[in-house]
Design an enzyme around this catalytic site. Structure first.
Site, PDB file in Angstrom:
ATOM      1  N   GLY A  64    -110.258 -23.989 -46.210  1.00 55.72           N
ATOM      2  CA  GLY A  64    -110.612 -23.812 -44.818  1.00 55.72           C
ATOM      3  C   GLY A  64    -111.665 -24.817 -44.422  1.00 55.72           C
ATOM      4  CB  CYS A  70     -57.371 -57.214 -35.860  1.00 54.23           C
ATOM      5  SG  CYS A  70     -55.971 -57.913 -34.956  1.00 54.23           S
ATOM      6  N   GLY A  84    -110.735 -19.758 -42.596  1.00 54.17           N
ATOM      7  CA  GLY A  84    -109.859 -20.124 -43.700  1.00 54.17           C
ATOM      8  C   GLY A  84    -109.278 -18.897 -44.366  1.00 54.17           C
ATOM      9  CG  ASP A  98     -85.078 -24.682 -47.074  1.00 53.11           C
ATOM     10  OD1 ASP A  98     -85.564 -23.954 -47.949  1.00 53.11           O
ATOM     11  OD2 ASP A  98     -85.757 -25.403 -46.326  1.00 53.11           O
ATOM     12  CB  ALA A 140    -118.011 -26.613 -38.019  1.00 54.08           C
ATOM     13  CG  HIS A 160    -103.352 -26.024 -42.713  1.00 55.02           C
ATOM     14  ND1 HIS A 160    -102.578 -24.960 -42.312  1.00 55.02           N
ATOM     15  CD2 HIS A 160    -103.274 -26.066 -44.071  1.00 55.02           C
ATOM     16  CE1 HIS A 160    -102.046 -24.375 -43.377  1.00 55.02           C
ATOM     17  NE2 HIS A 160    -102.463 -25.026 -44.462  1.00 55.02           N
ATOM     18  CD  GLU A 206    -108.306 -23.715 -38.065  1.00 53.96           C
ATOM     19  OE1 GLU A 206    -108.576 -24.828 -38.564  1.00 53.96           O
ATOM     20  OE2 GLU A 206    -107.903 -22.757 -38.742  1.00 53.96           O
ATOM     21  N   GLY A 255    -107.102 -26.937 -48.855  1.00 57.58           N
ATOM     22  CA  GLY A 255    -106.465 -25.737 -49.388  1.00 57.58           C
ATOM     23  C   GLY A 255    -107.252 -24.468 -49.159  1.00 57.58           C
ATOM     24  CB  CYS A 294     -53.142 -53.929 -34.655  1.00 59.39           C
ATOM     25  SG  CYS A 294     -53.054 -55.429 -35.672  1.00 59.39           S
TER      26      CYS A 294
END
Length: 838
Positions: free
Chosen positions: A607, A136, A620, A540, A610, A579, A574, A605, A133
Site C-alpha cells: 500500500g 494471376c 492498503g 480464462d 502519506a 495499482h 490513490e 504489493g 483470375c
C-alpha cells in the site's frame, strides 16, 4: 532504344561540326566532383566510371554511364573532344515509372505505408492492377517470392492487393515494384484514394468492354438467326455471304476490344511458360474466329461468330459481377482506411488556436485538437478534456465510451461530445488502424487447406482439359469430320475452371468481412476451417468472462467517519498509485478536491502512506495496515471478506481503522447467455483461471459452468489443454491475449480478448476487439456457414465440370450454350458466397 536514339542525336551534332574549342570544353566538364558526361554533381558515395581517352571518368548515375559506354562502344570517342556543351543527363533516359518507383524508397514517404517489425524487415500493402483470375494471383506470388530479399508475399484476390515483407538491406521497394512491372502488372503502395480510382477505372473499362460486346453481339445474333432460318428454309448464296461478311465485321470490335484482357492474360502466362485459366478461353475465341473468318473468305463452311460474341459477352459479364462482388467483400477494409481524416488541427502551445495541417504530416509527440464530430487522426493519449468516443468502426461496439485524461484514443474513432487535446504516440503504418488493416489483409490472403487443394486441382485441371480437347477432336475427326471442330470448341469453352478457382477465396473474403463488422478480427484464415470442428471451449476468467477491471462494491466505515469523507481521503492517496485497485477507487470518487498530499511512501504489493493536510494516513491491504500503524481492523470487517471472493483495501490513521473498501471483478453482461448458447451448440465448457478458488467458483456459479479449475499457472493451463487434445478434443481457447499466450498458441483455435491495442502482441488466431462475448458463438456459427458455402461451391464447380465436359464431348452442347454455361457457373459461385455477408 532510347539510349540508341540519344546516341544517334548527339553523334549527328558531331557530324554536323557543331563544335567549339576542345580544351575549353574539357576544362569545364572535367572538374572534380562533376559528371564527365552531363556535368551534374556526382552524388556522395556513388561510384560509376567509364574509360574515356585512356582515363576513368566519373558518372553521376547509371543512365549517364550507359550512354557513355554506348558512345565509346560505337567508336565515337571523338564526341567528348569536340562537344560544345554538357550532354543531357542519363536520368532523362530513365522511364517515368522507374523514376516514380524510386520515390517510394524515401524514408519519409515510406513512413506513411511501410511497417517495420524490426531493423531490417519491411512490410507494405501494394495495389496490383491487372489481376483477372486466380492464376494471376499464383503468378505474382511465385514471382515476387523468388526475388532475392523478399521474405513473404500474399496476394489477396478479393481486394487485388499484395502484402509483401522484405529485407530492406537486400532489396528496395522500388526494385520490387519494377519487377512486378516486368511481368505485365502494375503495383503501387496502397492508398485508399488510389485504390478507389483504380476500381473506378477498372469498372469503367469493364463496362465499356461489356457494352461493346453486348451491342455488337446482339447484331451478330440477329444476323445468325437469319442464317439459321435460311439454312432451314433456303437462302440465296449472295445474301448468305453478305450476312457472313456483316457478322465478321461486327465481331471484329468484340475481338479487338472486348476480348483483349483474355488475350493479354494468356500471353503473359505463356511468356512465363505457364498454362493458366485464360489460355483455353483465348484459344477458344481465336480458333473460333479464325475458322469462321476462313469459312467466310472461302464462301463455304460453318461460322461461329455468334459463339465468339456470346462467349466474350457472358464471360465479361461474369467477371464484371465477380469484380463487383470482390469489392463488396473488401468494403470492410476500405471503410476502415477511408475513415481516417485528411486534415487535423495541430496545436503549438497550450493557448494556441491551432493550425489546420494534413493528418499525414503528424509526428510522434505532436498535440492535436479534436473537436466534437471529428475523427481522431492518429493514435495517442488524451492530455485534457473528457468526451464520449465512438469506436464502432474499429470494434463493432455501438455505444460511445467515456474517455478522459490519460486514456488512449485510436485513429479512426470519432469524438462525440466535447473537445479533446491529444498527444500523438503512433502515426502512419504504426497505428492500430494500420495493424488491423494488415491483419485483415493477411487473413484474406491466407489460404486454408481446402483452398490450397482447390488451387492445386485447378492448376493441373487446365492441362488435363487441353489433353481432353485434343483427344475429343481426334475422335470426332475420325468418327464424323464435319462436326469435330464444333464439338472440340464446345469442350474448350465449357471446361474453363473459373468456378473451381473462385469457390474458396470468394467465400473466405465474404466471411472475413462479415466477422470484422461484428468485432472479430481473424488473423489466420485457417481458423475458419478449424472452428467448425471445436468440441471444447476453454475460458480464462479475468478479462474474459469478467471485465478485468476491479469495481468498488462496498464501503464499510467506522462510526466516527462518513463514507464520502473516507472516499475523498482514499482517492487523494490513490492518485499517487498506478495499482488497478487504486485506479478503480479514483474512478469511483470522480472529481475530487485533493488535499495537500506530502511525504508519499509507496510499498510494492502492500500500500502507501502519506500526509494530507498534516495528518498521517495509510491505505492498503490489512497486513500492510497492521505492519505500518497501530490501527486495529475490526474482526467483523474481516469476516465479511472471509469467502476470499472479493479484495479489500483498508484506510487508516496511525491510531484507528477508518474504512474498508471491497472490490470485485464484475461479470460481463452477456457471459451467461454465451455459455447457454455454446451448450445449445453441443460444446463442452471449461473455466481455467489463475485466480483463487472462491473467485473462480463465484464466476462458475453465475454462468452455470460445472467444470472449473483455479490457481493455475499459464504452463498448467497449457498442459490441461494438451490433455484434452490427447483425448481427441478440438479445443477453442478464449483468453486475454497476452498473459495466456502459451495456452492460446497451443490450442487448436484461439480467441484473444486483448482488444485492439494488444493486437500486434497476441498469439491468438482471432482477436475480439468488440466488448461482446456473443461474438464467440457468432464466430463458431460463421465458421460452420463458411465451410458449408465452400463445400457447396466446390460441389457445384466439380459437378458442372464433370457433367458439362462429357456432354460437350458427346456433341450435346453447342458452343454458344457452352459459353453461357461456363459464365453462369462462375456467377453462381460468387452469388452463393455473397450470402455470407447478409
Amino acid at each position: 532504344m532510347r539510349v540508341a536514339l540519344y546516341v544517334e542525336s548527339v553523334l549527328t551534332k558531331t557530324m554536323n561540326n557543331e563544335v567549339t574549342d576542345e580544351s575549353g570544353v574539357r576544362l569545364a566538364l572535367g572538374l572534380d566532383g562533376a559528371c564527365f558526361h552531363c556535368g551534374l554533381p556526382v552524388p556522395a558515395g556513388f561510384d560509376a566510371r567509364v574509360r574515356i581517352d585512356g582515363e576513368e571518368r566519373a558518372m553521376c548515375c547509371h543512365g549517364c554511364q550507359a550512354v557513355a559506354e554506348a558512345i565509346i562502344a560505337a567508336g565515337h570517342e571523338n564526341f567528348y573532344r569536340v562537344r560544345t556543351e554538357p550532354s543531357p543527363s542519363g536520368q532523362d533516359l530513365v522511364p517515368g515509372f522507374l523514376r516514380e518507383a524510386e520515390v517510394y524508397d524515401v524514408p519519409e514517404i515510406q513512413s506513411q505505408f511501410v511497417h517495420s517489425p524490426d531493423a531490417q524487415t519491411r512490410e507494405a500493402s501494394l495495389i496490383l492492377e491487372g489481376i483477372t483470375c486466380a492464376a494471376c494471383v499464383w503468378l505474382n506470388e511465385q514471382y515476387i517470392a523468388g526475388l532475392p530479399g523478399v521474405r513473404d508475399v500474399h496476394v489477396n484476390y478479393a481486394t487485388q492487393r499484395a502484402l509483401v515483407r522484405w529485407d530492406d538491406s537486400r532489396i528496395r521497394l522500388s526494385e520490387i515494384l519494377q519487377a512486378i512491372q516486368k511481368i505485365g502488372y502494375r503495383a503501387l503502395p496502397y492508398n485508399p484514394d488510389q485504390q478507389q480510382e483504380a476500381h473506378r477505372r477498372q469498372r469503367r473499362q469493364q463496362q465499356r468492354r461489356l457494352a461493346i460486346a453486348g451491342l455488337f453481339g446482339m447484331q451478330v445474333m440477329m444476323l445468325s438467326i437469319s442464317l439459321y432460318a435460311g439454312a432451314w428454309s433456303g437462302m440465296e448464296h449472295d445474301f448468305e455471304q453478305f450476312f457472313r461478311w456483316l457478322n465478321l465485321g461486327l465481331t471484329l470490335p468484340v475481338l479487338l476490344y472486348s476480348a483483349v484482357p483474355f488475350f493479354q492474360a494468356a500471353w503473359r502466362d505463356l511468356k512465363r511458360l505457364r498454362v493458366a485459366m485464360d489460355l483455353p478461353v483465348s484459344l477458344a475465341i481465336a480458333v473460333a474466329f479464325g475458322s469462321s473468318a476462313v469459312a467466310t473468305l472461302r464462301g463455304q463452311g460453318e461460322i461461329y461468330f455468334d459463339s465468339v460474341v456470346m462467349f466474350v459477352f457472358f464471360l465479361s459479364a461474369s467477371r464484371y459481377f465477380e469484380s463487383m462482388a470482390r469489392q463488396r467483400c473488401a468494403a470492410s477494409v476500405e471503410k476502415l482506411v477511408q475513415s481516417m481524416p485528411l486534415m487535423t488541427t495541430l496545436l503549438a502551445s497550450d493557448d494556441d488556436a491551432g493550425e489546420a495541417v494534413a493528418a499525414a504530416r503528424l509526428a510522434i509527440g505532436d498535440q492535436v485538437l479534436i473537436r466534437p464530430g471529428e475523427t481522431v487522426p492518429a493514435d495517442g493519449e488524451i492530455e485534457s478534456g473528457q468526451s464520449d468516443i465512438d469506436e464502432s468502426l474499429l470494434s463493432g461496439e455501438s455505444i460511445p465510451l467515456a474517455r478522459g485524461p490519460g486514456d488512449r484514443l485510436l485513429g479512426g474513432s470519432i469524438n462525440v461530445t466535447n473537445p479533446l487535446r491529444m498527444r500523438v504516440d503512433a502515426v502512419g503504418a504504426d497505428t492500430v488502424m494500420a495493424e488491423i488493416q494488415r491483419t485483415i489483409e493477411r487473413a484474406q490472403a491466407d489460404k486454408p487447406p481446402l483452398a490450397r487443394l482447390a488451387d492445386r486441382v485447378a492448376a493441373h485441371f487446365i492441362s488435363i482439359v487441353l489433353l481432353i480437347v485434343t483427344c475429343v477432336a481426334a475422335f470426332w475427326w475420325w468418327q464424323e469430320p464435319s462436326r469435330w471442330f464444333e464439338i472440340a470448341l464446345a469442350v474448350l469453352i465449357v471446361s474453363c475452371p473459373c468456378a473451381l478457382s473462385l469457390a474458396t477465396p470468394t467465400a473466405i473474403s465474404a466471411a472475413l468481412g462479415r466477422m470484422q463488422g461484428s468485432g472479430l478480427l481473424v488473423k489466420q484464415a485457417a481458423a475458419l476451417e478449424k472452428m467448425n470442428h471445436v468440441t471444447h471451449v476453454v475460458f480464462d476468467k479475468t478479462g474474459t468472462l469478467t471485465l478485468g477491471k476491479p469495481r468498488l462494491e462496498k464501503i464499510v466505515c467506522d462510526s466516527a467517519f462518513e463514507a464520502t469523507q473516507c472516499l475523498r481521503l482514499a482517492a487523494s492517496l490513490e492518485l499517487h498509485s498506478e495499482h488497478p485497485l487504486a485506479r478503480a477507487l479514483v474512478r469511483e470518487a470522480g472529481d475530487i478536491e485533493a488535499g495537500d498530499v506530502t511525504q508519499i511512501a509507496n510499498v510494492a504489493g502492500g500500500g502507501l502512506s502519506a500526509r494530507i493536510d498534516g495528518q498521517q494516513y495509510f491505505i492498503g491491504s490489512s497486513d500492510f495496515i497492521a505492519a505500518s500503524s497501530e490501527a486495529r481492523i475490526p474482526s467483523d470487517w474481516l469476516d465479511g471478506i472471509a469467502d476470499d471472493a472479493v479484495t479489500a483495501v483498508v484506510l487508516a490513521r496511525a491510531d484507528c481503522a477508518m474504512a474498508m473498501f471491497t472490490f470485485a471483478d464484475r461479470l460481463r453482461d452477456d457471459a451467461h447467455a454465451l455459455i447457454d448458447r455454446l451448450r445449445q451448440m453441443g460444446k463442452s465448457i471449461v473455466l481455467m483461471t489463475g485466480d483463487r478458488l472462491a473467485s473462480a467458483a463465484r464466476v462458475a456459479d453465475a454462468t452455470g459452468i460445472s467444470d472449473y479449475r483455479a490457481q493455475m499457472s499459464p504452463q498448467e493451463k497449457m498442459q490441461a489443454v494438451q490433455a484434452l487434445q490427447a483425448d481427441g478434443a478440438c479445443v477453442l481457447m478464449v483468453g486475454d491475449g497476452i498473459n495466456d499466450a502459451p495456452v492460446l498458441s497451443n490450442a487448436d483455435v484461439s480467441i484473444a480478448m486483448g482488444g485492439a491495442s494488444s493486437l500486434a502482441k497476441t498469439s491468438a488466431d482471432i482477436v475480439l476487439i468488440a466488448n461482446q462475448l456473443q461474438a464467440v458463438a457468432a464466430a463458431i456459427d460463421m465458421s460452420a456457414r463458411t465451410q458449408s458455402i465452400i463445400r457447396q461451391n466446390m460441389a457445384w464447380a466439380l459437378m458442372y465440370n464433370f457433367g458439362a465436359i462429357p456432354a460437350a464431348a458427346m456433341g450435346l452442347v453447342a458452343p454458344w450454350l457452352a459459353a453461357i454455361g461456363m459464365s453462369v457457373s462462375s456467377l453462381i459461385v460468387v452469388l452463393n458466397a455473397m450470402r455470407l455477408i447478409r
